[in-house]
Scaffold this motif. Structure first.
Motif, PDB file in Angstrom:
ATOM      1  N   CYS A 168      38.591  43.318  41.558  1.00  0.00           N
ATOM      2  CA  CYS A 168      37.396  42.888  42.259  1.00  0.00           C
ATOM      3  C   CYS A 168      37.696  42.975  43.758  1.00  0.00           C
ATOM      4  O   CYS A 168      38.834  42.711  44.178  1.00  0.00           O
ATOM      5  N   ALA A 169      36.704  43.366  44.552  1.00  0.00           N
ATOM      6  CA  ALA A 169      36.943  43.500  45.983  1.00  0.00           C
ATOM      7  C   ALA A 169      35.716  43.050  46.761  1.00  0.00           C
ATOM      8  O   ALA A 169      34.580  43.154  46.275  1.00  0.00           O
ATOM      9  N   VAL A 170      35.963  42.576  47.962  1.00  0.00           N
ATOM     10  CA  VAL A 170      34.879  42.187  48.861  1.00  0.00           C
ATOM     11  C   VAL A 170      35.028  42.969  50.148  1.00  0.00           C
ATOM     12  O   VAL A 170      36.142  43.226  50.616  1.00  0.00           O
ATOM     13  N   PHE A 179      41.032  43.047  48.237  1.00  0.00           N
ATOM     14  CA  PHE A 179      41.111  43.089  46.784  1.00  0.00           C
ATOM     15  C   PHE A 179      41.708  41.822  46.205  1.00  0.00           C
ATOM     16  O   PHE A 179      42.543  41.156  46.831  1.00  0.00           O
ATOM     17  N   GLY A 180      41.283  41.502  44.978  1.00  0.00           N
ATOM     18  CA  GLY A 180      41.984  40.504  44.194  1.00  0.00           C
ATOM     19  C   GLY A 180      43.266  41.103  43.652  1.00  0.00           C
ATOM     20  O   GLY A 180      43.542  42.292  43.825  1.00  0.00           O
ATOM     21  N   LYS A 181      44.062  40.265  42.981  1.00  0.00           N
ATOM     22  CA  LYS A 181      45.356  40.706  42.457  1.00  0.00           C
ATOM     23  C   LYS A 181      45.209  41.572  41.207  1.00  0.00           C
ATOM     24  O   LYS A 181      46.174  42.176  40.756  1.00  0.00           O
ATOM     25  N   GLY A 182      44.016  41.569  40.631  1.00  0.00           N
ATOM     26  CA  GLY A 182      43.780  42.397  39.458  1.00  0.00           C
ATOM     27  C   GLY A 182      43.912  41.631  38.153  1.00  0.00           C
ATOM     28  O   GLY A 182      44.613  40.622  38.066  1.00  0.00           O
ATOM     29  N   THR A 183      43.196  42.112  37.142  1.00  0.00           N
ATOM     30  CA  THR A 183      43.314  41.592  35.775  1.00  0.00           C
ATOM     31  C   THR A 183      43.680  42.752  34.865  1.00  0.00           C
ATOM     32  O   THR A 183      42.988  43.781  34.857  1.00  0.00           O
TER      33      THR A 183
END
Lengths: 116, 116
Positions: free
Chosen positions: A91-93, A106-110
């Motif tokens: 997810c990114a903003v 970015f988030g760290k990811g799933t």
């Protein structure tokens, strides 16, 4: 400064089951939000994006995401996952309209694992 | 295939050395972005160029520099390399300067840098 939290590092889902990946953001103004997918050894592919308007956004590969301002969330969903969906999801903003001002955060990811 | 190309795909070098990573944006795209993906830091925005000029700067070290050439391809130069610089380096491109609503970033496959 903006930030993105993806609370789940790993998620395991059975093939054919529904999926929801969580994303929470922190940003002072109206956010521009994105979901990208990264398959092993590949670059990032854009799944969908939210700029304004309808809070339910449709993307590629049967994915959708819902923007909830009150919860600062932008969760990704898919009604029925396929083994080929196994990948890393980010997810990114974006600070600027397209994320160009200061780039995307970015988030760290799933990491999504699909069980047969 | 996003249309963004990066070379080389893999790069192995020693500490203290200097390397150059190359990126060709999608046809017609004016902006190029560089990101670093590492296990501990995740995906981080480094720098953006728009039509040959630096547009935005993120967490880019002073040992790193970039440029965008008249044909719009970009190079990321990494010098005095340290073990911690080992990472996947992504290039992305977008049509405009990053501030347009539709100015989405498309990512290349990345260059994996290993510093020994």
């Amino acid at each position: 400064a903006q930030s993105v939290t993806q609370p789940d590092i790993h998620i395991t889902v059975s093939e054919g089951a529904s999926l929801e990946l969580r994303c929470n953001y922190s940003y002072g103004a109206t956010p521009y939000l994105f979901w990208y997918v990264q398959s092993p050894g590949q670059g990032l592919q854009l799944l969908l994006k939210y700029f304004s308007g309808d809070t339910l956004v449709q993307g590629i590969k049967g994915f959708e995401a819902e923007f909830k301002r009150s919860q600062s969330s932008f969760n990704l969903r898919k009604p029925s996952v396929h083994w080929s969906d196994a990948a890393e999801y980010f997810c990114a903003v974006g600070a600027g309209s397209g994320g160009g001002a200061d780039g995307l955060t970015f988030g760290k990811g799933t990491h999504l694992i699909i069980q047969p | 295939d996003s249309g963004v190309t990066q070379t080389p795909k893999h790069l192995i070098t020693a500490t203290g050395q200097r390397v150059t990573l190359r990126c060709s944006p999608r046809s017609g795209d004016l902006s190029v972005y560089w990101y670093q993906q590492s296990l501990d830091q995740g995906l981080q925005f480094l720098i953006q160029y728009y039509n040959g000029e630096e547009r935005a700067k993120g967490n880019i070290l002073e040992r790193f520099s970039a440029q965008q050439f008249p044909d719009l391809h970009s190079e990321l130069n990494l010098s005095s390399l340290e073990l911690g610089d080992s990472a996947l380096y992504f290039c992305a491109s977008s049509p405009g300067n990053g501030r347009g609503v539709l100015d989405t970033q498309y990512f290349g496959p990345g260059t994996r840098l290993t510093v020994l």
